[in-house]
Design a protein around this motif. Structure first.
Motif, PDB file in Angstrom:
ATOM      1  N   THR A   1       3.503  -7.502   0.842  1.00 53.64           N
ATOM      2  CA  THR A   1       4.728  -6.719   0.957  1.00 53.64           C
ATOM      3  C   THR A   1       5.500  -6.738  -0.352  1.00 53.64           C
ATOM      4  OG1 THR A   1       5.951  -8.643   1.787  1.00 53.64           O
ATOM      5  CG2 THR A   1       4.938  -7.195   3.429  1.00 53.64           C
ATOM      6  N   ILE A   2       6.484  -5.836  -0.408  1.00 54.47           N
ATOM      7  CA  ILE A   2       7.325  -5.708  -1.593  1.00 54.47           C
ATOM      8  C   ILE A   2       8.740  -5.352  -1.163  1.00 54.47           C
ATOM      9  CG2 ILE A   2       6.751  -3.256  -1.894  1.00 54.47           C
ATOM     10  CD1 ILE A   2       6.840  -3.747  -4.919  1.00 54.47           C
TER      11      ILE A   2
ATOM     12  N   GLY B   1      -1.804   7.265   0.754  1.00 55.81           N
ATOM     13  CA  GLY B   1      -0.893   7.838  -0.236  1.00 55.81           C
ATOM     14  C   GLY B   1      -1.599   8.271  -1.498  1.00 55.81           C
ATOM     15  N   PHE B   2      -2.794   7.713  -1.789  1.00 57.32           N
ATOM     16  CA  PHE B   2      -3.522   8.103  -2.989  1.00 57.32           C
ATOM     17  C   PHE B   2      -3.911   9.574  -2.939  1.00 57.32           C
ATOM     18  CE2 PHE B   2      -7.624   8.671  -5.132  1.00 57.32           C
ATOM     19  CZ  PHE B   2      -7.247   8.407  -6.441  1.00 57.32           C
TER      20      PHE B   2
ATOM     21  N   GLY C   1      14.929   3.046   8.730  1.00 56.59           N
ATOM     22  CA  GLY C   1      14.665   4.078   9.725  1.00 56.59           C
ATOM     23  C   GLY C   1      13.855   5.241   9.194  1.00 56.59           C
ATOM     24  N   GLU C   2      13.802   5.463   7.869  1.00 59.54           N
ATOM     25  CA  GLU C   2      12.971   6.526   7.308  1.00 59.54           C
ATOM     26  C   GLU C   2      11.502   6.198   7.512  1.00 59.54           C
ATOM     27  OE1 GLU C   2      15.171   8.739   3.734  1.00 59.54           O
ATOM     28  OE2 GLU C   2      14.703   6.643   3.254  1.00 59.54           O
ATOM     29  N   SER C   3      10.676   7.272   7.635  1.00 62.07           N
ATOM     30  CA  SER C   3       9.236   7.110   7.821  1.00 62.07           C
ATOM     31  C   SER C   3       8.540   7.328   6.495  1.00 62.07           C
ATOM     32  CB  SER C   3       8.711   8.087   8.868  1.00 62.07           C
ATOM     33  OG  SER C   3       9.295   7.822  10.127  1.00 62.07           O
ATOM     34  N   ILE C   4       7.674   6.393   6.120  1.00 61.25           N
ATOM     35  CA  ILE C   4       6.970   6.478   4.837  1.00 61.25           C
ATOM     36  C   ILE C   4       5.474   6.356   5.066  1.00 61.25           C
ATOM     37  CG2 ILE C   4       8.901   5.539   3.518  1.00 61.25           C
ATOM     38  CD1 ILE C   4       7.410   2.874   3.443  1.00 61.25           C
TER      39      ILE C   4
ATOM     40  N   SER D   1       0.812  -1.219   0.000  1.00 59.17           N
ATOM     41  CA  SER D   1       0.000   0.000   0.000  1.00 59.17           C
ATOM     42  C   SER D   1       0.841   1.262   0.000  1.00 59.17           C
ATOM     43  CB  SER D   1      -0.928  -0.004   1.215  1.00 59.17           C
ATOM     44  OG  SER D   1      -0.159  -0.072   2.420  1.00 59.17           O
ATOM     45  N   ALA D   2       2.131   1.142   0.316  1.00 57.26           N
ATOM     46  CA  ALA D   2       2.982   2.334   0.346  1.00 57.26           C
ATOM     47  C   ALA D   2       3.467   2.735  -1.037  1.00 57.26           C
ATOM     48  CB  ALA D   2       4.190   2.080   1.262  1.00 57.26           C
TER      49      ALA D   2
END
Length: 481
Positions: free
Chosen positions: A448-449, A466-467, A458-461, A414-415
């Motif tokens: 997942t991918i 997101g759409f 550690g980065e936030s996504i 979904s990200a």
């Protein structure tokens, strides 16, 4: 480009009702770039935090995890080729009895059929005769061994000058053959000559006996002694030779028995049958050749009937152990990097005819040769089938778990957003800024991918909502154009 061009009717009106306020609240901050495409790739969307819940925005940190994916294949159930037996007769003959029927379950060593074979009958008779010869040879060897033992003891007694009367008493009932007579005759002659010499020596000093007579008696004694010693040596040699011959005869008879037994064992004749050979009791049944089950299983084919002529090159029956079966499936070329990880994996099997049942199998072979026509490699697994629910020939759906060899950057599906063939995510910068970041993706599962490049641990996504950010990004871009 209209972001709602793929949405029609009531859906479009509903989306506009809750998307547009969020989009109006969001602000696009483009970076200076040479082209529109680069502008999109480096854009930031601002969305206040108080709008996140209404917009469905969800934030998660980027992590490294083991990537697992379930590979779905179509497979086929087949016989376990390690537990299939094609039954042939090893001899020519006539079928005398058939003890099983098609589909019957048999146990190991159960009687399947009986063949009337002249070859087997002749071989059993040869074994019977060889055993009789062995029995005779063993008896003769035992007798010869006893004779040799008794005679050697007699010779020891004679050398010690034991009196004849005592010798006769000690060895009276002990078998020695003609050795006793030959030894005692020479021994008695020696004793007589020795006694004559002793008698003449006693009277020779008085002059009653001439020296010539004493000399002749002494010579006779010496000759008889030499004859006695020679006879003893001859008897000892004959004993050794006779004992060796009877011992060798036993070995030859044992070899004949062994050859005969081995010949029948090669024909797979049961050891119990070999021990019970008796022409007088068995008669023509001596020629019966029994064919028995090599293991527990089910009779799959039966091509034998009574009084039929059979040969070693004609299959009579086939038996399969259905307690285990093989599962075969074709693995496509694109999955070759995962091939080594399939070995010893446990796979799940399902069949449309048994929707409520789930079976498992263990992979034991992943193939070494690719089929040139289908560009696939054959995979094989073995499954327990105690209840015989899995039928050879049945098709099954296979779920095969796969995993990356090492931990990777793994994010929810979904990200990931798509635009003009590019994959990207929104990375949270600050409190309310979302940076579009192009990524290179790898293997994908249902949820997942794998991200090969573009993100750091550690980065936030953005993993939800997101759409809305993508729609605002594209709307602002089209407005600028």
């Amino acid at each position: 480009m209209n972001p709602f061009e793929h949405v029609t009717g009531i859906q479009c009106r509903l989306w506009r009702a809750w998307l547009l306020p969020a989009m109006m609240a969001a602000t696009l901050i483009p970076f200076v770039s040479a082209t529109a495409q680069s502008t999109v790739a480096e854009s930031v969307v601002i969305l206040p935090k108080d709008q996140w819940q209404a917009s469905g925005i969800h934030i998660e940190p980027v992590q490294r995890n083991a990537f697992t994916k379930t590979l779905h294949l179509t497979g086929k159930i087949s016989l376990n080729q390690d537990r299939v037996a094609h039954i042939y007769s090893m001899v020519d003959g006539i079928v005398d009895d058939v003890s099983v029927s098609l589909g019957q379950t048999v146990k190991m060593d159960d009687l399947l059929a009986v063949i009337h074979s002249r070859e087997v009958g002749a071989a059993k008779l040869e074994l019977y005769q060889a055993r009789l010869q062995l029995e005779l040879a063993e008896t003769q060897n035992e007798l010869q061994t006893a004779i040799a033992k008794n005679t050697n003891e007699l010779l020891v007694a004679l050398r010690s000058n034991m009196p004849i009367a005592e010798i006769e008493k000690k060895f009276r009932d002990r078998p020695m053959g003609d050795y006793r007579e030959r030894a005692l005759i020479s021994y008695a002659a020696f004793l007589k000559s020795a006694a004559d010499v002793s008698r003449l020596e006693g009277v020779s000093q008085s002059g009653a006996v001439s020296g010539k007579t004493l000399l002749a008696a002494t010579s006779g004694r010496n000759a008889d002694q030499a004859t006695f010693q020679s006879r003893i040596e001859q008897i000892q040699y004959e004993l050794q030779t006779s004992t060796l011959k009877t011992s060798q005869a036993v070995k030859e008879a044992e070899a004949k028995v062994l050859v005969a037994v081995t010949g029948l064992r090669i024909l797979n004749v049961d050891a119990k049958e070999l021990n019970e050979i008796d022409p007088a009791k068995q008669g023509e049944a001596l020629s019966h050749y029994a064919i028995r089950a090599p293991f527990d299983g089910t009779v799959l084919t039966k091509d034998v009937v009574l009084r039929e002529q059979v040969r070693p090159d004609v299959m009579l029956l086939s038996i399969a152990d259905l307690s285990t079966v093989w599962v075969t499936a074709n693995v496509y070329e694109e999955h070759l990097p995962l091939l080594n990880s399939f070995k010893d994996q446990t796979i799940t099997l399902r069949n449309d005819a048994l929707p409520d049942r789930k079976f498992t199998a263990k992979v034991f072979y992943t193939g070494d040769i690719m089929d040139e026509a289908t560009r696939t490699i054959s995979l094989r697994a073995i499954a327990d089938n105690a209840n015989h629910d899995l039928k050879p020939g049945m098709f099954v759906n296979i779920e095969l778990p796969t995993a990356q060899p090492a931990e990777s950057i793994v994010i929810p599906n979904s990200a990931v957003q798509q635009h003009e063939g590019k994959s990207f995510v929104f990375v949270l910068k600050g409190d309310d800024q979302f940076l579009r970041r192009n990524i290179t993706v790898g293997p994908t599962s249902d949820k997942t991918i794998v991200v090969r490049s573009g993100l750091r641990e550690g980065e936030s996504i953005v993993t939800g909502g997101g759409f809305i950010l993508k729609s605002q990004l594209l709307a602002e871009l089209l407005g600028d154009e």
